[in-house]
Design an enzyme around this catalytic site. Structure first.
Site, PDB file in Angstrom:
ATOM      1  N   GLY A  16       0.794  -1.225   0.000  1.00 36.41           N
ATOM      2  CA  GLY A  16       0.000   0.000   0.000  1.00 36.41           C
ATOM      3  C   GLY A  16       0.829   1.279   0.000  1.00 36.41           C
ATOM      4  N   SER A  87       9.686  -6.810  -1.030  1.00 39.95           N
ATOM      5  CA  SER A  87      11.102  -7.129  -0.768  1.00 39.95           C
ATOM      6  C   SER A  87      11.558  -6.591   0.587  1.00 39.95           C
ATOM      7  CB  SER A  87      12.024  -6.658  -1.896  1.00 39.95           C
ATOM      8  OG  SER A  87      11.638  -5.451  -2.499  1.00 39.95           O
TER       9      SER A  87
HETATM   10  N1  LIG Z   1       1.730   9.855  -3.847  1.00 40.50           N
HETATM   11  C1  LIG Z   1       1.270   8.632  -4.046  1.00 40.50           C
HETATM   12  N2  LIG Z   1       2.027   7.706  -4.652  1.00 40.50           N
HETATM   13  C2  LIG Z   1       1.568   6.448  -4.852  1.00 40.50           C
HETATM   14  N3  LIG Z   1       0.345   6.012  -4.476  1.00 40.50           N
HETATM   15  C3  LIG Z   1      -0.453   6.900  -3.862  1.00 40.50           C
HETATM   16  C4  LIG Z   1      -0.038   8.220  -3.613  1.00 40.50           C
HETATM   17  N4  LIG Z   1      -1.032   8.863  -2.980  1.00 40.50           N
HETATM   18  C5  LIG Z   1      -2.024   7.986  -2.861  1.00 40.50           C
HETATM   19  N5  LIG Z   1      -1.705   6.802  -3.388  1.00 40.50           N
HETATM   20  C6  LIG Z   1      -2.569   5.624  -3.405  1.00 40.50           C
HETATM   21  O1  LIG Z   1      -1.990   4.628  -2.564  1.00 40.50           O
HETATM   22  C7  LIG Z   1      -2.307   3.342  -3.076  1.00 40.50           C
HETATM   23  C8  LIG Z   1      -1.010   2.573  -3.291  1.00 40.50           C
HETATM   24  O2  LIG Z   1      -1.337   1.268  -3.698  1.00 40.50           O
HETATM   25  P1  LIG Z   1      -0.350   0.368  -4.553  1.00 40.50           P
HETATM   26  O3  LIG Z   1       0.310   1.190  -5.595  1.00 40.50           O
HETATM   27  O4  LIG Z   1      -1.113  -0.825  -4.981  1.00 40.50           O
HETATM   28  O5  LIG Z   1       0.734   0.001  -3.432  1.00 40.50           O
HETATM   29  P2  LIG Z   1       1.754  -1.226  -3.376  1.00 40.50           P
HETATM   30  O6  LIG Z   1       1.953  -1.721  -4.779  1.00 40.50           O
HETATM   31  O7  LIG Z   1       2.976  -0.631  -2.771  1.00 40.50           O
HETATM   32  O8  LIG Z   1       1.117  -2.241  -2.477  1.00 40.50           O
HETATM   33  C9  LIG Z   1      -3.093   3.528  -4.355  1.00 40.50           C
HETATM   34  O9  LIG Z   1      -4.473   3.426  -4.067  1.00 40.50           O
HETATM   35  C10 LIG Z   1      -2.718   4.952  -4.759  1.00 40.50           C
HETATM   36  O10 LIG Z   1      -3.720   5.562  -5.514  1.00 40.50           O
END
Ligand SMILES: Nc1ncnc2c1ncn2[C@@H]1O[C@H](COP(=O)(O)OP(=O)(O)O)[C@@H](O)[C@H]1O
Ligand SMILES: [Mg+2]
Length: 176
Positions: A16, A87
């Site tokens: 997340g 990781s």
């Molecule tokens: N600045 C940001 N950068 C990346 N994701 C963000 C940001 N702000 C909010 N988000 C939200 O956070 C969530 C990140 O999820 P995801 O990309 O699936 O995370 P991960 O792959 O690290 O588990 C998404 O819902 C995205 O829209």
């Protein structure tokens, strides 16, 4: 100046934190610039290359070594290989780094509370309820990088800002 060589761009961070979101945008930006790019997303790797592996320390390590192995094959052949898996273990990331000639680590840094409040896949709620054991950040460790080339603070940066930082570093290092 562009080296013309490939590079492995290794995202790491809590579930997340934003690895998938930023890596997809980075992939698009690089494709628009006509680079050969392959994105190895942890969730997708776990449904094929690492299908059947669990989340024990041993299985996590095998998963990361497999991703590193493929990223190396790609990047040594001129491809920009982007990886986006939690990781969690520093020594495994550092071993992968040592095995790949051109390697850039991007720490997607968001506080656990922020990742948990996003709870993109509902996994934190399940981990807190004890329905999932060994969830990174809850009852399994996450060891942050000490010397990542890029740190994205996704609780206070936009996705575009994180992508721009990543591209700027790849340019600075001469990979693009
Ligand atoms: N600045 C940001 N950068 C990346 N994701 C963000 C940001 N702000 C909010 N988000 C939200 O956070 C969530 C990140 O999820 P995801 O990309 O699936 O995370 P991960 O792959 O690290 O588990 C998404 O819902 C995205 O829209
Ligand atoms: Mg993801």
């Amino acid at each position: 100046m562009t080296s013309g060589e490939g590079v492995t761009v290794w995202f790491t961070g809590l579930s997340g934190s934003g690895k998938t979101t930023i890596s997809r945008e980075l992939e698009q930006a690089l494709l628009e610039r006509k680079f050969k790019v392959e994105l190895l997303d942890g969730d997708i790797i776990r449904t094929n290359l690492s299908k059947g592996l669990g989340f024990s320390k041993e299985d996590r390590d095998i998963n990361i070594h497999r991703i590193g192995f493929v990223a190396n094959l790609l990047s040594r052949n001129g491809v920009i290989a982007i990886t986006a898996a939690i990781s969690p273990y520093r020594n495994v990331r550092d071993r992968v780094r040592a095995s790949i000639k051109n390697f850039v680590e991007i720490y997607v840094n968001a506080p656990l509370e922020v990742c948990e409040s996003r709870d993109v896949k509902g996994m934190y709620a399940k981990a807190r309820a004890g329905e999932i054991k060994g969830f990174t950040g809850i009852d399994d460790p996450y060891e942050p990088p000490l010397n990542a080339e890029v740190v994205c603070y996704t609780d206070r940066e936009t996705v575009s800002e994180s992508v721009a930082k990543s591209i700027a570093k790849l340019e600075e290092l001469g990979y693009i």
